[in-house]
Design an enzyme around this catalytic site. Structure first.
Site, PDB file in Angstrom:
ATOM      1  CB  SER A   1      45.267 102.966  93.954  1.00  0.00           C
ATOM      2  OG  SER A   1      45.026 101.603  93.808  1.00  0.00           O
TER       3      SER A   1
ATOM      4  CG  HIS B   1      45.234 107.664  93.992  1.00  0.00           C
ATOM      5  ND1 HIS B   1      46.548 107.379  94.247  1.00  0.00           N
ATOM      6  CD2 HIS B   1      44.517 106.751  94.682  1.00  0.00           C
ATOM      7  CE1 HIS B   1      46.615 106.333  95.065  1.00  0.00           C
ATOM      8  NE2 HIS B   1      45.399 105.946  95.342  1.00  0.00           N
TER       9      HIS B   1
ATOM     10  CD  GLU C   1      49.298 110.081  93.546  1.00  0.00           C
ATOM     11  OE1 GLU C   1      50.419 110.074  93.031  1.00  0.00           O
ATOM     12  OE2 GLU C   1      48.678 109.032  93.804  1.00  0.00           O
TER      13      GLU C   1
ATOM     14  CG  ASN D   1      49.603 103.297  95.358  1.00  0.00           C
ATOM     15  OD1 ASN D   1      49.847 103.325  96.566  1.00  0.00           O
ATOM     16  ND2 ASN D   1      48.372 103.299  94.890  1.00  0.00           N
TER      17      ASN D   1
END
Ligand code: 3H9
Length: 709
Positions: free
Chosen positions: A430, A451, A463, A501
């Site tokens: 992540s 991800h 992602e 993130n």
């Protein structure tokens, strides 16, 4: 323009065959509406015609609804009102034709498409995965306004109709049959024949027998008190779910209730006026943009040039059968029909992973989303072991072990010796940059990040992270497989935290800081749910896992320095064994899997004392603007290719309020100069981390926008 309808009469039955030229789906445009009316007039006045069949000749699409493009062009309520009235007129014409009509439904039958079918006398659906039936209007910020709020409750009962209308989620043909929306379910190959027979029977005076909902539903609908109960509990549920940010479900509820009380005509009048208001509202505009961005992403391979052919992934290897790996495996089996081979370090870990994945399949079976046959066919596609058996056949391998760079590198190095030359290797990290994982490998060109978000079955985003060395063939293979798993895929440039993130880290850090300054957990969370997030940041931390958040924030701090400094308390909480929901202890207390109140001990551990004197006005701007600023910075660095991908990533990956259109769209609404001013004020008061980034300042100066005008 060539005609959308082909009409012919055979043995007294008029066949209206719809195939909108040069369009991927059948949709009801202005021109289609006019043509449809002409065709119906002809059918009604032709003495040879005793009944009709409405059928699509476009594969996968019966009618996908009214033309959403036309909504975007509406400039005023009056225009919207005229549009909806002409839609209603068409549907009323169909319903009052004086000759029975059969809707032979194959493919998507949505919105105005279902409203058209509801105006027919009889409905037959082809049993095929492409046949999806529903009224998804509220997802676009509008309500079913061509009679959907009237005819569906009359057909299947108010409660069942509200379930469908308020969630806007389409159902399968099978479920539609069970609900009583369609009268017959048939194999696609015999749709024409069954439709013809039904039309002939109807023409000879046959009346189909229908049972509206369950007995309880009928009693509720026919009794004003019971009806009031259904509506008041539905209203409560909607308010709880939407926080009052989405007016469309409430409007739909109003239209259904009004129509049941005052009759069809009155219901249609209210549908029309509510539609006119909603269709030109900023909420609907943003939701429609999200719809088009999502459809555009279905065709976008994330490459600046023509994409190569993706490799079809029939066989997937997953290294790490923990909760994430197991869930990825389950979805890969259910949605993509791939065979999945897990590998973990010992047999109990493999066994646990298989159990989790099988449980997910069983759950789908119990909910009726998999048939018994599908469940039986798919379950054996899951297997696992401690060795590399089966990985030689893999088309794609996803590594899903915990966030440890050394371990990941070792796994990729081992994988190189096991898989064939074309196999694509992905990490589900992540935060850790993919290029660092790929360092030292013989073939870094086939390495990328995939991800996924937890829970994998529910979260719509993937992602795909590409490094400078990732080959286009690897990118398209990962993107194509993500789509087969039902995900909206954005292709993101490799960098710590990627897109989602990167935005989340400063937001969660700031929430931690507020906590330490004495703002109560409930205040922080409530402030953000009021802004429109589905959950507040502290709840999110408990859901994500405090250990996961700590690892991620450490990586982000190392990469981006001071502005990403994590608040100290997180480490102490994890040392206390508080990992959030999964350990049944975090900021909140849990009992038997259920979340209870805030755990006062958590305040003590982070050294915080909730203080009612701490000013609350800055909570929302601090949390929102720190994220917005980071979004512009990351966009400027090219982490996402454009604002569209960035907004979709934030809405689907973080839960950024969809009605605000995403962080970059929202910035436009606020005004960039205003955003810079707010950030400057926050920077003076709370520190450097709020200093507006260069790109934002320069865009505010030049008046540039994130989207093309
Ligand atoms: C409504 O009906 C209001 C009424 O109650 C009242 C009116 C008075 N309009 O998704 P895909 C395009 S509101 C315009 O890639 P799939 C889509 O943009 C409507 N365009 O294919 C794309 O275009 P392009 C309620 C539409 O197989 C192309 O078709 N209906 C529409 O993955 C292919 O789409 C809905 O909300 C439309 N209605 O999925 C249904 N529908 O190729 C919305 C599709 O140029 N549509 N397009 O990028 C869907 O859910 C999916 O598109 C569908 C097909 C399941 C149909």
């Amino acid at each position: 323009m060539t005609a959308a309808f082909t009409a012919r009469v055979e043995r007294g039955i008029a066949w209206l065959e719809l195939d909108l030229p040069a369009e991927p789906v059948n949709k009801i445009t202005r021109a289609v509406r006019q043509e449809f009316e002409r065709v119906l007039d002809k059918l009604a006045s032709d003495p040879d015609v005793r009944a009709g069949v409405l059928i699509s000749r476009k594969t996968g699409s019966f009618i996908a609804g009214a033309d959403i493009d036309e909504f975007g062009a509406l400039e005023s309520r009056e225009e919207a009102h005229a549009l909806v009235r002409s839609g209603q007129a068409l549907v009323t014409r169909l319903a009052t034709l004086g000759k029975p009509m059969v809707a032979a439904i194959s493919g998507a039958c949505l919105g105005g498409g279902l409203e058209t079918a509801l105006a027919c006398t009889y409905r037959i659906a082809a049993d095929h995965p492409k046949t999806v039936i529903g009224l998804p209007e509220v997802q676009l910020g509008i309500l079913p306004a061509a009679g959907g709020c009237q005819r569906l409750p009359r057909l299947i009962g108010a409660r069942a109709a509200l379930d469908m209308i308020l969630a806007g989620k389409p159902v399968s043909a099978r479920r539609a049959r069970r609900l009583g929306i369609v009268d017959e379910l048939v194999h696609p190959a015999i749709l024409d024949r069954v439709a013809e027979e039904a039309a002939a029977r109807l023409a000879s005076g046959w009346e189909p027998k229908r049972r509206r909902g369950g007995l309880g539903d009928v009693a509720l609908d026919d009794n004003p008190l019971g009806r009031r109960l259904v509506f008041s509990s539905a209203r409560k549920q909607v308010l709880k779910k939407t926080g009052g940010h989405y007016p469309a479900p409430l409007a739909a509820l109003q239209a259904v209730e009004h129509g049941m009380k005052h009759g069809l005509e009155a219901g249609l009048d209210l549908e029309a006026s509510l539609f006119a208001e909603l269709a030109v509202s900023p909420v609907s505009r943003n939701l429609v943009r999200i719809f088009f961005a999502t459809t555009a992403l279905k065709k976008d391979w994330g490459l600046p040039h023509e994409p190569p052919e993706p490799r079809t992934v029939d066989s997937l290897g997953i290294v790490g059968a923990g909760f994430m790996g197991a869930s990825i495996g389950a979805v890969a089996v259910m949605k993509a029909g791939a065979s999945v081979r897990f590998k973990d370090r010992d047999l109990p870990s493999v066994g646990r992973g298989l159990l989790v994945a099988r449980r997910e399949l069983a759950e789908q079976r119990e909910r009726g989303r998999l048939t018994r046959f599908e469940h039986r066919r798919l379950s054996p596609l899951l297997s696992g072991g401690v060795g590399w058996d089966g990985f030689g056949r893999a088309d794609l391998v996803i590594e899903a072990v915990f966030e440890d760079l050394g371990l990941k590198r070792q796994i990729f190095a081992d994988l190189e010796g096991q898989v064939d030359d074309e196999c694509v290797l992905a990490s589900n990290t992540s935060t850790i940059p993919i290029a660092r994982i790929a360092e030292g490998l013989r073939r870094p060109d086939r390495v990328l990040g995939m991800h996924f978000f937890s829970p994998v079955g529910k979260m719509p985003l993937l992602e795909v992270i590409v490094t400078e060395r990732t080959a286009p063939a690897a990118t398209v293979t990962a993107v194509a497989f993500g789509r087969r798993m039902g995900k909206t895929v954005i292709v993101v440039r490799d960098s710590p935290g990627f897109w989602v993130n990167r935005l989340l880290a400063p937001y969660l850090n700031e929430a931690g800081r507020l906590l330490q300054e004495g703002v109560a957990v409930e205040t922080i969370d409530r402030t953000m749910t009021k802004y429109g997030f589905p959950v507040g940041p502290i709840t999110l931390l408990d859901e994500v896992g405090l250990d996961v958040a700590l690892k991620a924030s450490t990586v982000m701090h190392a990469a981006y320095g001071d502005r990403m400094t994590p608040p100290g308390g997180l480490q102490r909480l994890t040392e206390d064994g508080r990992l959030g929901r999964k350990s049944q202890r975090g900021f909140f207390r849990y009992e038997g899997g259920k979340r209870r109140e805030v755990d006062m001990a958590a305040y003590e551990i982070v050294g915080a004392h909730p203080d009612p004197q701490v000013p609350r006005d800055d909570v929302q701007p601090r949390l929102v603007y720190i994220m917005l600023n980071e979004a512009v910075r990351a966009l400027d660095e090219g982490v996402v290719r454009n604002a569209r991908d960035g907004d979709i990533g934030a809405v689907f990956g973080i839960g950024f309020p969809a009605f605000r259109g995403g962080p970059l769209r929202y910035l436009k609404e606020v005004g960039l100069a205003q955003a810079v001013a707010t950030l400057e004020t926050l920077a003076q008061q709370y520190g450097e981390r709020f200093v507006p980034c260069e790109r934002l300042v320069s865009m505010a100066r030049t008046g540039e926008g994130f989207y093309p005008q």
